[in-house]
Write a protein that holds these residues in place. Sequence first.
Motif, PDB file in Angstrom:
ATOM      1  N   ASN A  81       9.606  51.484 -16.005  1.00 12.19           N
ATOM      2  CA  ASN A  81       9.331  50.958 -14.668  1.00 12.19           C
ATOM      3  C   ASN A  81       8.860  49.509 -14.706  1.00 12.19           C
ATOM      4  OD1 ASN A  81       6.837  51.294 -15.758  1.00 12.19           O
ATOM      5  ND2 ASN A  81       5.995  52.526 -14.094  1.00 12.19           N
ATOM      6  N   GLY A  82       8.957  48.851 -15.865  1.00 14.03           N
ATOM      7  CA  GLY A  82       8.582  47.450 -15.990  1.00 14.03           C
ATOM      8  C   GLY A  82       7.135  47.217 -16.376  1.00 14.03           C
ATOM      9  N   THR A  83       6.396  48.294 -16.590  1.00 12.35           N
ATOM     10  CA  THR A  83       5.003  48.161 -16.975  1.00 12.35           C
ATOM     11  C   THR A  83       4.912  47.666 -18.411  1.00 12.35           C
ATOM     12  OG1 THR A  83       4.484  50.039 -15.557  1.00 12.35           O
ATOM     13  CG2 THR A  83       2.811  49.399 -17.158  1.00 12.35           C
ATOM     14  N   PRO A  84       4.094  46.635 -18.663  1.00 13.01           N
ATOM     15  CA  PRO A  84       3.948  46.154 -20.047  1.00 13.01           C
ATOM     16  C   PRO A  84       3.427  47.253 -20.969  1.00 13.01           C
ATOM     17  CG  PRO A  84       2.940  44.624 -18.499  1.00 13.01           C
ATOM     18  CD  PRO A  84       3.304  45.840 -17.722  1.00 13.01           C
ATOM     19  N   GLN A  85       3.941  47.270 -22.172  1.00 16.20           N
ATOM     20  CA  GLN A  85       3.530  48.239 -23.189  1.00 16.20           C
ATOM     21  C   GLN A  85       2.956  47.465 -24.374  1.00 16.20           C
ATOM     22  OE1 GLN A  85       3.790  51.655 -22.872  1.00 16.20           O
ATOM     23  NE2 GLN A  85       4.408  51.242 -20.769  1.00 16.20           N
ATOM     24  N   PRO A  86       1.643  47.167 -24.354  1.00 15.04           N
ATOM     25  CA  PRO A  86       1.070  46.332 -25.414  1.00 15.04           C
ATOM     26  C   PRO A  86       1.229  46.919 -26.818  1.00 15.04           C
ATOM     27  CG  PRO A  86      -0.613  46.917 -23.778  1.00 15.04           C
ATOM     28  CD  PRO A  86       0.667  47.549 -23.360  1.00 15.04           C
ATOM     29  N   GLU A  87       1.108  48.234 -26.951  1.00 16.54           N
ATOM     30  CA  GLU A  87       1.228  48.843 -28.279  1.00 16.54           C
ATOM     31  C   GLU A  87       2.623  48.622 -28.852  1.00 16.54           C
ATOM     32  OE1 GLU A  87       0.092  50.458 -25.590  1.00 16.54           O
ATOM     33  OE2 GLU A  87      -2.018  50.788 -26.068  1.00 16.54           O
TER      34      GLU A  87
END
Length: 134
Positions: A81-87
């Motif tokens: 959904n476009g949410t950043p995934q820092p890991e």
Amino acid sequence: MEDDDDDIPPFEDGTEEPLPEQPNASSRKTVETAKKKQNRHKREAKAFWQAVFADPIGRREMWSILRAAHINETVFACGPNGTPQPEATWYKLGEQQFGQTLLRSWTILDRDGVFLMQDEHDPAFGGQASSRKK
């Protein structure tokens, strides 16, 4: 407390595994032998990598490893959904850093061969942008 060695099965012939002999670091002969072995391993590794980079297929395949490690790009991972995934971004950075470490180690072993690989495949050096045939 129970002895942990009881959990280690003996060899098939029933004997226990012998302990490796510890080298004597104060012995000049032992130190010289270890240095000779280390130098031989370095020479063999250098010869191996020079043979890899002397071959056009070897250069192409080594470049594909570097491309898989995102050597020339910084990846910022996002979820569906476009949410950043820092890991995931950190994971990709780790891949990139490994690729850079690999490239550096190859360059030390065969500078000319690695630069030839980059000339052939790296767009920044004038190489092809992709490995697909045109």
